[in-house]
Design a protein around this motif. Structure first.
Motif, PDB file in Angstrom:
ATOM      1  N   GLU A 141      48.151   5.373 -56.853  1.00  0.00           N
ATOM      2  CA  GLU A 141      47.067   5.809 -57.735  1.00  0.00           C
ATOM      3  C   GLU A 141      45.947   6.465 -56.951  1.00  0.00           C
ATOM      4  OE1 GLU A 141      45.691   2.736 -60.265  1.00  0.00           O
ATOM      5  OE2 GLU A 141      47.644   2.344 -61.168  1.00  0.00           O
ATOM      6  N   SER A 142      45.773   6.065 -55.691  1.00  0.00           N
ATOM      7  CA  SER A 142      44.761   6.673 -54.835  1.00  0.00           C
ATOM      8  C   SER A 142      45.138   6.421 -53.390  1.00  0.00           C
ATOM      9  CB  SER A 142      43.373   6.115 -55.143  1.00  0.00           C
ATOM     10  OG  SER A 142      43.327   4.732 -54.834  1.00  0.00           O
ATOM     11  N   PHE A 143      44.520   7.219 -52.492  1.00  0.00           N
ATOM     12  CA  PHE A 143      44.707   7.034 -51.057  1.00  0.00           C
ATOM     13  C   PHE A 143      43.404   6.526 -50.446  1.00  0.00           C
ATOM     14  CE2 PHE A 143      47.867  10.713 -51.368  1.00  0.00           C
ATOM     15  CZ  PHE A 143      48.975   9.885 -51.305  1.00  0.00           C
ATOM     16  N   LYS A 144      43.548   5.717 -49.398  1.00  0.00           N
ATOM     17  CA  LYS A 144      42.350   5.392 -48.613  1.00  0.00           C
ATOM     18  C   LYS A 144      41.886   6.632 -47.858  1.00  0.00           C
ATOM     19  CE  LYS A 144      43.627   0.516 -47.977  1.00  0.00           C
ATOM     20  NZ  LYS A 144      44.016  -0.526 -46.980  1.00  0.00           N
ATOM     21  N   GLY A 145      42.874   7.412 -47.383  1.00  0.00           N
ATOM     22  CA  GLY A 145      42.537   8.676 -46.736  1.00  0.00           C
ATOM     23  C   GLY A 145      42.825   8.733 -45.251  1.00  0.00           C
ATOM     24  N   ASN A 146      43.644   7.806 -44.735  1.00  0.00           N
ATOM     25  CA  ASN A 146      44.045   7.868 -43.327  1.00  0.00           C
ATOM     26  C   ASN A 146      45.169   8.898 -43.183  1.00  0.00           C
ATOM     27  OD1 ASN A 146      42.488   5.562 -42.066  1.00  0.00           O
ATOM     28  ND2 ASN A 146      43.563   4.468 -43.710  1.00  0.00           N
ATOM     29  N   ILE A 147      44.936   9.960 -42.442  1.00  0.00           N
ATOM     30  CA  ILE A 147      45.903  11.051 -42.283  1.00  0.00           C
ATOM     31  C   ILE A 147      46.378  11.093 -40.837  1.00  0.00           C
ATOM     32  CG2 ILE A 147      46.269  13.544 -42.464  1.00  0.00           C
ATOM     33  CD1 ILE A 147      43.919  13.600 -44.438  1.00  0.00           C
ATOM     34  N   LYS A 148      47.690  11.309 -40.684  1.00  0.00           N
ATOM     35  CA  LYS A 148      48.235  11.349 -39.316  1.00  0.00           C
ATOM     36  C   LYS A 148      49.303  12.440 -39.221  1.00  0.00           C
ATOM     37  CE  LYS A 148      49.599   8.249 -35.585  1.00  0.00           C
ATOM     38  NZ  LYS A 148      49.868   6.848 -35.205  1.00  0.00           N
ATOM     39  N   SER A 167      49.634  16.830 -32.863  1.00  0.00           N
ATOM     40  CA  SER A 167      49.433  15.435 -33.270  1.00  0.00           C
ATOM     41  C   SER A 167      47.933  15.159 -33.336  1.00  0.00           C
ATOM     42  CB  SER A 167      50.089  14.478 -32.273  1.00  0.00           C
ATOM     43  OG  SER A 167      51.487  14.683 -32.217  1.00  0.00           O
ATOM     44  N   PHE A 168      47.510  14.565 -34.419  1.00  0.00           N
ATOM     45  CA  PHE A 168      46.108  14.113 -34.547  1.00  0.00           C
ATOM     46  C   PHE A 168      46.035  13.137 -35.707  1.00  0.00           C
ATOM     47  CE2 PHE A 168      46.315  17.728 -37.460  1.00  0.00           C
ATOM     48  CZ  PHE A 168      45.602  17.296 -38.565  1.00  0.00           C
ATOM     49  N   ASP A 169      44.951  12.393 -35.783  1.00  0.00           N
ATOM     50  CA  ASP A 169      44.770  11.475 -36.904  1.00  0.00           C
ATOM     51  C   ASP A 169      43.344  11.559 -37.407  1.00  0.00           C
ATOM     52  OD1 ASP A 169      43.182   8.932 -35.721  1.00  0.00           O
ATOM     53  OD2 ASP A 169      44.573   9.707 -34.214  1.00  0.00           O
ATOM     54  N   VAL A 170      43.204  11.302 -38.685  1.00  0.00           N
ATOM     55  CA  VAL A 170      41.904  11.312 -39.355  1.00  0.00           C
ATOM     56  C   VAL A 170      41.728   9.952 -40.020  1.00  0.00           C
ATOM     57  CG1 VAL A 170      40.435  12.452 -41.056  1.00  0.00           C
ATOM     58  CG2 VAL A 170      42.149  13.790 -39.797  1.00  0.00           C
ATOM     59  N   LYS A 171      40.666   9.263 -39.697  1.00  0.00           N
ATOM     60  CA  LYS A 171      40.397   7.954 -40.295  1.00  0.00           C
ATOM     61  C   LYS A 171      39.821   8.130 -41.702  1.00  0.00           C
ATOM     62  CE  LYS A 171      41.577   5.925 -36.476  1.00  0.00           C
ATOM     63  NZ  LYS A 171      42.921   5.266 -36.377  1.00  0.00           N
ATOM     64  N   ALA A 172      40.039   7.132 -42.542  1.00  0.00           N
ATOM     65  CA  ALA A 172      39.533   7.179 -43.909  1.00  0.00           C
ATOM     66  C   ALA A 172      38.031   7.386 -43.925  1.00  0.00           C
ATOM     67  CB  ALA A 172      39.900   5.892 -44.645  1.00  0.00           C
ATOM     68  N   VAL A 195      50.130   9.745 -44.837  1.00  0.00           N
ATOM     69  CA  VAL A 195      48.837   9.374 -45.410  1.00  0.00           C
ATOM     70  C   VAL A 195      48.872   7.877 -45.677  1.00  0.00           C
ATOM     71  CG1 VAL A 195      47.220   9.698 -47.302  1.00  0.00           C
ATOM     72  CG2 VAL A 195      48.542  11.645 -46.467  1.00  0.00           C
ATOM     73  N   ASP A 196      47.910   7.160 -45.116  1.00  0.00           N
ATOM     74  CA  ASP A 196      47.879   5.687 -45.232  1.00  0.00           C
ATOM     75  C   ASP A 196      49.177   5.068 -44.743  1.00  0.00           C
ATOM     76  OD1 ASP A 196      45.391   6.021 -46.309  1.00  0.00           O
ATOM     77  OD2 ASP A 196      45.997   5.644 -48.379  1.00  0.00           O
ATOM     78  N   GLY A 197      49.768   5.682 -43.711  1.00  0.00           N
ATOM     79  CA  GLY A 197      50.998   5.155 -43.137  1.00  0.00           C
ATOM     80  C   GLY A 197      52.249   5.491 -43.916  1.00  0.00           C
ATOM     81  N   ILE A 198      52.136   6.261 -44.974  1.00  0.00           N
ATOM     82  CA  ILE A 198      53.295   6.625 -45.801  1.00  0.00           C
ATOM     83  C   ILE A 198      53.657   8.084 -45.529  1.00  0.00           C
ATOM     84  CG2 ILE A 198      54.210   6.798 -48.140  1.00  0.00           C
ATOM     85  CD1 ILE A 198      51.989   4.862 -49.013  1.00  0.00           C
ATOM     86  N   ASP A 199      54.911   8.316 -45.168  1.00  0.00           N
ATOM     87  CA  ASP A 199      55.389   9.698 -44.990  1.00  0.00           C
ATOM     88  C   ASP A 199      55.182  10.443 -46.314  1.00  0.00           C
ATOM     89  OD1 ASP A 199      56.835  12.080 -44.693  1.00  0.00           O
ATOM     90  OD2 ASP A 199      58.372  11.125 -43.455  1.00  0.00           O
ATOM     91  N   ILE A 200      54.539  11.604 -46.251  1.00  0.00           N
ATOM     92  CA  ILE A 200      54.238  12.309 -47.506  1.00  0.00           C
ATOM     93  C   ILE A 200      55.513  12.729 -48.240  1.00  0.00           C
ATOM     94  CG2 ILE A 200      51.969  13.110 -46.768  1.00  0.00           C
ATOM     95  CD1 ILE A 200      53.197  15.832 -46.178  1.00  0.00           C
ATOM     96  N   ASN A 217      37.885  14.190 -58.534  1.00  0.00           N
ATOM     97  CA  ASN A 217      37.635  12.954 -57.776  1.00  0.00           C
ATOM     98  C   ASN A 217      38.790  12.654 -56.809  1.00  0.00           C
ATOM     99  OD1 ASN A 217      36.208  10.661 -56.985  1.00  0.00           O
ATOM    100  ND2 ASN A 217      37.224   9.357 -58.511  1.00  0.00           N
ATOM    101  N   PRO A 218      39.048  13.557 -55.863  1.00  0.00           N
ATOM    102  CA  PRO A 218      40.197  13.382 -54.967  1.00  0.00           C
ATOM    103  C   PRO A 218      39.946  12.338 -53.887  1.00  0.00           C
ATOM    104  CG  PRO A 218      38.936  15.294 -54.297  1.00  0.00           C
ATOM    105  CD  PRO A 218      38.283  14.770 -55.554  1.00  0.00           C
ATOM    106  N   SER A 219      41.022  11.786 -53.343  1.00  0.00           N
ATOM    107  CA  SER A 219      40.905  10.872 -52.210  1.00  0.00           C
ATOM    108  C   SER A 219      40.707  11.641 -50.912  1.00  0.00           C
ATOM    109  CB  SER A 219      42.175  10.015 -52.100  1.00  0.00           C
ATOM    110  OG  SER A 219      42.385   9.278 -53.279  1.00  0.00           O
ATOM    111  N   ILE A 220      41.305  12.843 -50.855  1.00  0.00           N
ATOM    112  CA  ILE A 220      41.229  13.678 -49.653  1.00  0.00           C
ATOM    113  C   ILE A 220      40.754  15.060 -50.071  1.00  0.00           C
ATOM    114  CG2 ILE A 220      42.561  14.757 -47.786  1.00  0.00           C
ATOM    115  CD1 ILE A 220      44.507  12.358 -48.031  1.00  0.00           C
TER     116      ILE A 220
END
Length: 589
Positions: free
Chosen positions: A340-347, A366-371, A405-410, A500-503
């Motif tokens: 329903e929504s993402f915290k927003g951790n991107i990797k 390779s890079f990561d973005v914290k929520a 995103v949030d540890g889930i493969d898109i 109202n997006p998460s990202i």
């Protein structure tokens, strides 16, 4: 040469078209009944006329003559009613069938990868979705059923003529093999000609569509005369393609009339001669009936050739449309997760990508973005910044690596769920020829007008919209030409914010906007990035300095990462050099 080009009739193609007839099989069956009835009634008038002459006029007997006249009148009325129903429902079936095919085609186009559109002409696709569709409708409205009716009419006329007088029928039949052979040759050449015509129509549509869209560029660079010359050349090829079909028609169409005239002469000569020598097997009614039968026999043959042109154009168009429908260029949507929504951790982990095979755009980044972080991506043109946006939204498939995103493969998330949680504001803002309200909501049923008003107030652009004629109901016309580039950018910010997006992903371009719009955009940027994960392709120093992290790219690789102050401390660093060349004068100003 393909099977489609070799065969006059592509039965496999017809079979596929008939699949779309299933919902309308009652109408299809009724049309076939009408075809049979029209073929039968076509011979009724000459047949009745024969007996009216032989029984009443020839014998000077008034008895039953009125009955024959009334019968002919009834036949005429019934035939007219059947013809009206036939023409209407044949066209009705064609339009309903093509409506279903067009819906399927458009639904297919909506789900193509962006790569398909990168390699396809918009004008050509418009031709497939509009012009070619009308040609497919003509297969049933003006082609197939008409040909079937004319063929059946000829068969019935043949049978009645043989029944009335076999000897006179033989004279008529002498001409038929010549016409049948000529018709087949005509069909073969017309199919090739119409394939050429459809190709040139597509080329013409593509050329005109691109030039009209890019008219400002043509005029800025004074290319009017050059493009005028180019247009004349492509239009000349289009004309030559059509003239080839006209040439084949001009050769063939006089032939049936010539054969009909010769046949009538032979029938009159032979029949009249036999009557003079008192041959009781031929009557005056026979001769009149045969003269009336001639147009019913030869005219359908000419019409078949004419309708065959329509049929051939429809077949060529259908082949091209189904080629698009059969194209498999969709992103694989096999994901099962619907968050329903993402915290927003991107990797991004070791992501490789190429638009063109063996020409890598991203080389294992390779890079990561914290929520909740705001990450700015900077680099020279062609470094791969916009590609990151495209891959995060799965507009393209990566060659290697993992994006999560949030540890889930898109790839494990459904496309709809993924894109519903990511809002993108592009540098090149696209607005539809519609109201501002509809361009903001995009007809999303869950976004209310009250939400739009509040969102506009939140990011400080409500007053700007209300200052326009009709406010939120202001029609911005095609591509938003009624608004300035800065105003279009503000509308795109509101369109992203109201979901109202998460990202949030911003391709932040303000180089060509006025200072007032730039200030509104800066305020809108600050508001919509607050509290949510944001990736910004940064064009302004103010945004870069506020970012939690800066990713510096060059030639598809990440060369540096860090905050603004950290990167400036690197001696001879890529970001420091970029800052001194591109951003320092902005800071000084």
């Amino acid at each position: 040469m393909s099977k489609t080009k070799e065969n006059i009739f592509d039965f496999k193609l017809f079979k596929r078209l008939f699949e779309y007839i299933k919902p309308y099989k009652a109408v299809f069956f009724g049309l076939n009944v009408l075809v049979v009835l029209l073929a039968i009634f076509s011979s009724a008038t000459p047949y009745i006329t024969k007996y009216a002459i032989d029984d009443s006029i020839g014998n000077r007997v008034e008895k039953d003559f009125l009955i024959y006249i009334i019968l002919m009148l009834v036949v005429l009325i019934v035939q007219t009613v059947f013809q009206l129903l036939f023409i209407y429902y044949a066209a009705w079936l064609g339009q309903n069938l093509v409506k279903d095919v067009r819906v399927k085609l458009f639904d297919h186009l909506l789900r193509f990868k962006m790569k398909y559109y990168d390699n396809s002409s918009v004008g050509l696709l418009i031709t497939r979705a509009v012009t070619d569709m009308e040609r497919i409708a003509d297969i049933f409205g003006q082609g197939l059923f008409m040909i079937f009716k004319d063929l059946l009419t000829m068969v019935v006329v043949f049978g009645v003529m043989i029944y009335i007088n076999f000897k006179l029928s033989l004279i008529v039949f002498i001409m038929m093999p010549l016409l049948v052979y000529a018709t087949r040759i005509f069909q073969k050449y017309m199919k090739k000609a119409f394939e050429e015509v459809r190709t040139e129509v597509s080329n013409l549509n593509s050329f005109v569509q691109e030039r009209l869209t890019g008219m400002k560029i043509l005029q800025l660079f004074t290319r009017e005369d050059v493009e005028y010359t180019n247009f004349k050349e492509i239009n000349e090829r289009h004309k030559k393609g059509w003239l080839k079909t006209v040439w084949y028609n001009s050769i063939f169409f006089p032939l049936p009339d010539l054969c009909a005239s010769i046949t009538i002469g032979l029938v009159a000569w032979y029949g009249g001669l036999r009557m003079i020598v008192d041959d009781s097997t031929i009557t005056q009614g026979d001769l009149v009936a045969f003269v009336m039968f001639m147009p019913l026999l030869f005219r359908p043959l000419r019409q078949i050739a004419d309708k065959f042109n329509t049929l051939q154009m429809g077949m060529v168009a259908a082949t091209r449309v189904f080629k698009v429908i059969d194209t498999t260029s969709q992103i694989d949507d096999h994901g099962t997760q619907v968050p329903e929504s993402f915290k927003g951790n991107i990797k991004f982990e070791g992501v490789h990508f190429s638009y063109v095979e063996e020409e890598e755009v991203l080389k294992g980044i390779s890079f990561d973005v914290k929520a909740g972080q705001t990450v700015a991506i900077v680099g020279a043109t062609g470094a791969g910044k916009s590609t990151i946006i495209n891959l995060l939204n799965r507009f393209y498939e990566i060659g290697d690596g993992v994006i999560s995103v949030d540890g889930i493969d898109i790839k494990s998330v459904t496309l709809a769920a993924l894109r519903n949680q990511i809002a993108v504001v592009l540098q090149d803002v696209f607005l539809f020829a519609d109201t501002i309200m509809n361009n903001i909501t995009l007809d999303h049923p869950e976004i209310t007008e009250a939400q739009v008003y509040q969102a506009a107030k939140d990011i400080g652009i409500h007053d700007f919209i209300m200052s326009l004629p009709n406010g939120y109901n202001y029609n911005v016309k095609e591509r938003g030409v009624m608004l300035s580039s800065g105003q279009r950018q503000l509308i795109s910010f509101l369109r992203a914010y109201v979901t109202n997006p998460s990202i949030l992903v911003l391709d932040e371009a303000t180089s060509s906007v006025d200072s007032y719009s730039e200030q509104l955009i800066q305020n809108a940027t600050d508001k919509i990035t607050k509290g949510r994960t944001s990736i910004v392709i940064a064009h302004r120093l103010a945004t870069i300095k506020k970012a939690d992290k800066i990713i510096v790219m060059d030639a598809g690789e990440i060369v540096e990462q860090g905050t603004h102050n950290e990167l400036l401390k690197k001696d001879n660093g890529y970001y420091r050099n970029l800052y001194e060349v591109q951003f320092l004068k902005e800071e000084v100003a």
